[in-house]
Design an enzyme around this catalytic site. Structure first.
Site, PDB file in Angstrom:
ATOM      1  N   ASP A  50       0.989  -1.071  -0.017  1.00 19.34           N
ATOM      2  CA  ASP A  50      -0.323   0.142   0.235  1.00 19.34           C
ATOM      3  C   ASP A  50       1.444   1.002  -0.257  1.00 19.34           C
ATOM      4  OD1 ASP A  50       1.102  -0.905   2.887  1.00 19.34           O
ATOM      5  OD2 ASP A  50      -1.495  -1.047   3.449  1.00 19.34           O
ATOM      6  N   ASN A 102      -7.751  -3.877  14.124  1.00 14.72           N
ATOM      7  CA  ASN A 102      -9.107  -4.180  13.415  1.00 14.72           C
ATOM      8  C   ASN A 102      -8.818  -5.194  12.358  1.00 14.72           C
ATOM      9  OD1 ASN A 102      -8.192  -3.351  11.585  1.00 14.72           O
ATOM     10  ND2 ASN A 102      -9.613  -1.351  11.549  1.00 14.72           N
ATOM     11  N   HIS A 130      -7.085  -5.463  10.340  1.00 15.57           N
ATOM     12  CA  HIS A 130      -7.011  -5.405   8.438  1.00 15.57           C
ATOM     13  C   HIS A 130      -5.980  -5.859   8.052  1.00 15.57           C
ATOM     14  CE1 HIS A 130      -5.210  -1.119   9.909  1.00 15.57           C
ATOM     15  NE2 HIS A 130      -4.079  -1.779   9.360  1.00 15.57           N
ATOM     16  N   GLU A 186     -10.039  -2.137   4.792  1.00 13.26           N
ATOM     17  CA  GLU A 186     -11.021  -2.440   6.743  1.00 13.26           C
ATOM     18  C   GLU A 186     -11.702  -2.897   6.842  1.00 13.26           C
ATOM     19  OE1 GLU A 186      -9.236  -0.616   8.204  1.00 13.26           O
ATOM     20  OE2 GLU A 186      -8.572   1.248   8.338  1.00 13.26           O
TER      21      GLU A 186
HETATM   22  C1  F6R Z   1       1.224  -1.946   5.887  1.00 13.75           C
HETATM   23  C2  F6R Z   1      -0.046  -2.400   6.361  1.00 13.75           C
HETATM   24  C3  F6R Z   1      -1.100  -2.222   7.447  1.00 13.75           C
HETATM   25  C4  F6R Z   1       0.622  -3.260   8.125  1.00 13.75           C
HETATM   26  C5  F6R Z   1      -1.300  -2.410   9.749  1.00 13.75           C
HETATM   27  C6  F6R Z   1      -0.470  -3.594  11.055  1.00 13.75           C
HETATM   28  O1  F6R Z   1       1.762  -2.066   4.766  1.00 13.75           O
HETATM   29  O2  F6R Z   1      -0.229  -3.171   4.639  1.00 13.75           O
HETATM   30  O3  F6R Z   1      -1.902  -3.661   6.966  1.00 13.75           O
HETATM   31  O4  F6R Z   1       0.802  -4.179   8.409  1.00 13.75           O
HETATM   32  O5  F6R Z   1      -1.323  -1.820  10.283  1.00 13.75           O
HETATM   33  O6  F6R Z   1       0.483  -1.936  11.192  1.00 13.75           O
HETATM   34  P1  F6R Z   1       1.768  -2.152  12.248  1.00 13.75           P
HETATM   35  O7  F6R Z   1       2.835  -3.482  11.777  1.00 13.75           O
HETATM   36  O8  F6R Z   1       2.513  -0.862  12.667  1.00 13.75           O
HETATM   37  O9  F6R Z   1       1.315  -2.733  13.915  1.00 13.75           O
END
Ligand code: F6R
Length: 244
Positions: free
Chosen positions: A67, A136, A138, A143
């Site tokens: 992303d 959550n 994702h 989401e």
């Molecule tokens: C990052 C991504 C997100 C993260 C998720 C967890 O490229 O796509 O899905 O993997 O938000 O984030 P952290 O690792 O910061 O807890």
């Protein structure tokens, strides 16, 4: 889903890096899907150390990141382009032509989504996709409520995601509201998935993933339908979780 329990974040990172290094040695021209955020940073550190010490090469590796924030160009220090160059790409021998992230400043964002999806297909598809998970549920920036059929798309970030990511910015108001992300269907097309989960804050999400139903209200649950998923999670994330 195979679950490997790590003692802590550091151990998870070491196991994940070794897992990826093994894959790279077996297939030095593999297509690797990558993630940003706090979770994979330790893994990237170990990949860099290994590259320096053992000379594992990335010359033939192709990468696709999950992303990018909409409106952030590659030279924005908070962009995922910048994150990836700082945390990994700038410190290994991967040619820049092999690196792919969605372009958050494309004039036609829908067209960018199609082009990104096409490019993944043309590369032969992702061999191993590295994932983190939001509390959550994702994955990528898909989401809760996102269709399991979605391919690369523009998404609105949940307030809880913006709050979680505010730690990388000076102020929550700087956190974008939109991102381009590989869709759930894009992620599910990967031949293999490596999900990393660490910390108490992810414990409830881990429980839902392992014990809960497969449902669009909890995006990561879709991974239960993939035939080749490995989860490396630390003790805190797995605490009290009943592994089936
Ligand atoms: C990052 C991504 C997100 C993260 C998720 C967890 O490229 O796509 O899905 O993997 O938000 O984030 P952290 O690792 O910061 O807890």
């Amino acid at each position: 889903m195979r679950i490997i329990e790590a003692h802590d974040y550091e151990h998870m990172s070491e196991l994940a890096a070794n897992y990826l290094i093994d894959k790279i040695h077996t297939n030095p021209s593999m297509v690797l899907g990558l993630a940003t955020g706090g979770t994979p940073q330790g893994t990237y550190k170990h990949l860099i150390q290994d590259h320096q010490r053992n000379h594992t090469t990335y010359k033939e590796i192709t990468t696709y990141n999950l992303d990018e924030y909409v409106g952030f160009s590659a030279d924005n220090p908070n962009s995922y382009h910048a994150f990836m160059y700082e945390k990994l790409f700038g410190k290994i021998d991967i040619p820049s032509a092999n690196i792919h992230l969605p372009n958050g400043t494309a004039i036609d964002l829908n067209d960018e989504c199609k082009t990104y999806e096409e490019s993944i297909k043309e590369s032969g598809g992702i061999d191993v996709q590295l994932l983190g998970m939001g509390s959550n549920g994702h994955i990528g920036f898909n989401e809760p409520g996102t269709s399991f059929e979605a391919t690369t798309q523009i998404v609105h970030l949940a307030q809880s995601t913006r709050e979680a990511n505010a730690r990388f910015f000076h102020d929550i108001n700087e956190v974008p509201h939109e991102a381009i992300t590989m869709g759930i269907a894009t992620i599910m097309k990967s031949k293999e998935i490596l999900l990393l989960v660490a910390g108490e804050a992810k414990n409830e999400a881990m429980r839902k993933l392992v014990e809960g139903e497969v449902d669009e209200s909890f995006p990561a649950s879709v991974l239960n339908r993939h035939s080749h998923v490995t989860i490396i999670a630390d003790k805190k994330a797995l605490s009290g979780v009943t592994v089936r």
